[in-house]
Design an enzyme around this catalytic site. Structure first.
Site, PDB file in Angstrom:
ATOM      1  N   SER A 166       0.854  -1.188   0.000  1.00 41.45           N
ATOM      2  CA  SER A 166       0.000   0.000   0.000  1.00 41.45           C
ATOM      3  C   SER A 166       0.893   1.242   0.000  1.00 41.45           C
ATOM      4  CB  SER A 166      -0.954  -0.019   1.200  1.00 41.45           C
ATOM      5  OG  SER A 166      -1.896   1.023   1.113  1.00 41.45           O
ATOM      6  N   THR A 167       0.796   2.106   0.994  1.00 44.36           N
ATOM      7  CA  THR A 167       1.545   3.362   1.003  1.00 44.36           C
ATOM      8  C   THR A 167       3.048   3.115   0.868  1.00 44.36           C
ATOM      9  OG1 THR A 167      -0.119   4.192   2.549  1.00 44.36           O
ATOM     10  CG2 THR A 167       1.854   5.526   2.249  1.00 44.36           C
ATOM     11  N   HIS A 192      -2.466  -1.165  -3.396  1.00 40.28           N
ATOM     12  CA  HIS A 192      -3.572  -0.228  -3.216  1.00 40.28           C
ATOM     13  C   HIS A 192      -3.283   1.040  -4.016  1.00 40.28           C
ATOM     14  CE1 HIS A 192      -4.355  -2.192   0.976  1.00 40.28           C
ATOM     15  NE2 HIS A 192      -4.814  -2.930  -0.018  1.00 40.28           N
ATOM     16  N   MET A 291      -0.291   1.194   5.102  1.00 45.95           N
ATOM     17  CA  MET A 291      -1.110   1.542   6.254  1.00 45.95           C
ATOM     18  C   MET A 291      -2.179   0.487   6.483  1.00 45.95           C
ATOM     19  SD  MET A 291      -1.531   3.981   8.541  1.00 45.95           S
ATOM     20  CE  MET A 291      -0.686   5.382   7.782  1.00 45.95           C
ATOM     21  N   ASP A 294      -4.544  -4.805   5.977  1.00 47.96           N
ATOM     22  CA  ASP A 294      -4.931  -5.668   4.867  1.00 47.96           C
ATOM     23  C   ASP A 294      -3.792  -6.629   4.545  1.00 47.96           C
ATOM     24  OD1 ASP A 294      -6.406  -6.734   2.764  1.00 47.96           O
ATOM     25  OD2 ASP A 294      -5.725  -5.216   1.323  1.00 47.96           O
TER      26      ASP A 294
END
Length: 332
Positions: A166-167, A192, A291, A294
């Site tokens: 993600s991030t 993501h 973050m 997940d």
């Protein structure tokens, strides 16, 4: 703690729209706005913002060149604000590889008429404020310190790899994929990201990596030398059986899982279910920077069937949330 944001955009309308979204939040303050890179450079020095929103296309020094300067001289969490055109998406993909922690399409920004309606930019800013950045070497993407184990023997390589991020994940994936051999095990990735940027990110990876990197399509057979990226935010990427021992990827509609669609949890759990208790040693699951949590539960399912599992270490993460959640579950 109040998050201090600097907005950099050559459009007065876009600066006003970004400010509208952010100043509605009790924990976010816009400390300044800049119309070009020269003005922004002075304001960053003077104001020391926690987060910068950066337009890709600006007069004078363009957004990507300015981003490189920020990452080299004064690492600051940057969210790219980009058009969803082919050129804008390509520039955004490059910016994420250079160290930007997130991106938002201008088409996602509009004036909300309902006070409770959320803007995705707000959560991006909150995530960005928690980022851990280090200076880049001039002319390169960041290479954070990573402890690399010895290369396994060919016999020890998995038959399939699944990765969630993600991030900060695009930059991390760039580093990971740069080490993949041309005949790597089939690899599926959930990153993501807004779907309008997914194709450009896949193309950027494909140009730099030895294996083929492309967007996943439903019912594609999984073959060596293939890296598949989840295509967008409307369907989950999963693994399913194909023949006696073969595997294929499928795209499935469904509600968000762990707050996301596509979801890393859904990808990991589908592989665990497909392989079952006797095939876990064939798989490798990896959770990179991001973050939230997940992927943690799905990684626990992979570990329970005997798959090897890896979580990125805190020192090299932009955000340690997803890997931390897996570690705390004992899944990594």
């Amino acid at each position: 703690m109040t998050i201090r944001v600097l907005i950099v955009d050559d459009s007065p309308l876009m600066r006003a729209l970004l400010q509208h979204h952010l100043t509605r939040e009790h924990d976010i303050t816009v400390v300044g706005t800049a119309a070009d890179a020269a003005q922004a450079r002075q304001m960053i020095k003077a104001l020391d913002p926690d987060v910068v929103t950066l337009d890709i296309e600006m007069p004078g020094m363009d957004g990507l060149s300015f981003l490189e300067k920020i990452m080299q001289l004064r690492p600051t969490p940057v969210i790219l604000v980009s058009g969803a055109t082919e050129a804008g998406a390509s520039a955004t993909a490059r910016g994420l590889q250079l160290g930007a922690v997130g991106c938002i399409a201008k088409s996602q920004l509009r004036v909300q008429s309902v006070a409770t309606e959320a803007c995705p930019l707000v959560e991006m800013v909150r995530e960005a404020a928690k980022s851990h950045l280090v200076p880049h070497l001039p002319g390169t993407a960041a290479r954070r310190p990573v402890s690399v184990p010895s290369a396994p023997s060919p016999a020890a390589l998995p038959d399939i790899i699944v990765i969630g991020a993600s991030t900060g994940g695009v930059e991390a994936l760039s580093t990971v994929l740069s080490e993949f051999p041309e005949d790597c095990p089939p690899t599926l990735i959930v990153q993501h990201i807004n779907g309008c940027f997914a194709a450009a990110i896949a193309q950027s990876f494909d140009r730099a990596a030895r294996p083929r990197v492309m967007l996943a399509e439903s019912d594609m057979p999984l073959e060596r030398g293939m890296v598949l990226l989840a295509p967008g935010n409307d369907r989950h990427l999963q693994v399913a059986a194909a023949g006696a021992r073969g595997l294929r990827c499928v795209l499935r509609e469904g509600d968000p899982v762990s707050g996301h669609r596509p979801s890393v949890d859904r990808l990991f759990s589908s592989l665990a279910s497909t392989l079952g208790g006797s095939g876990g040693e064939r798989a490798l699951g990896v959770l990179l920077t991001g973050m939230g949590q997940d992927g943690a539960q799905g990684m626990a399912q992979l570990a329970s069937i005997g798959a090897r599992t890896i979580a990125q270490d805190q020192a090299s993460c932009v955000v340690f949330g997803m890997p931390r959640a897996a570690i705390e579950l004992g899944a990594a």
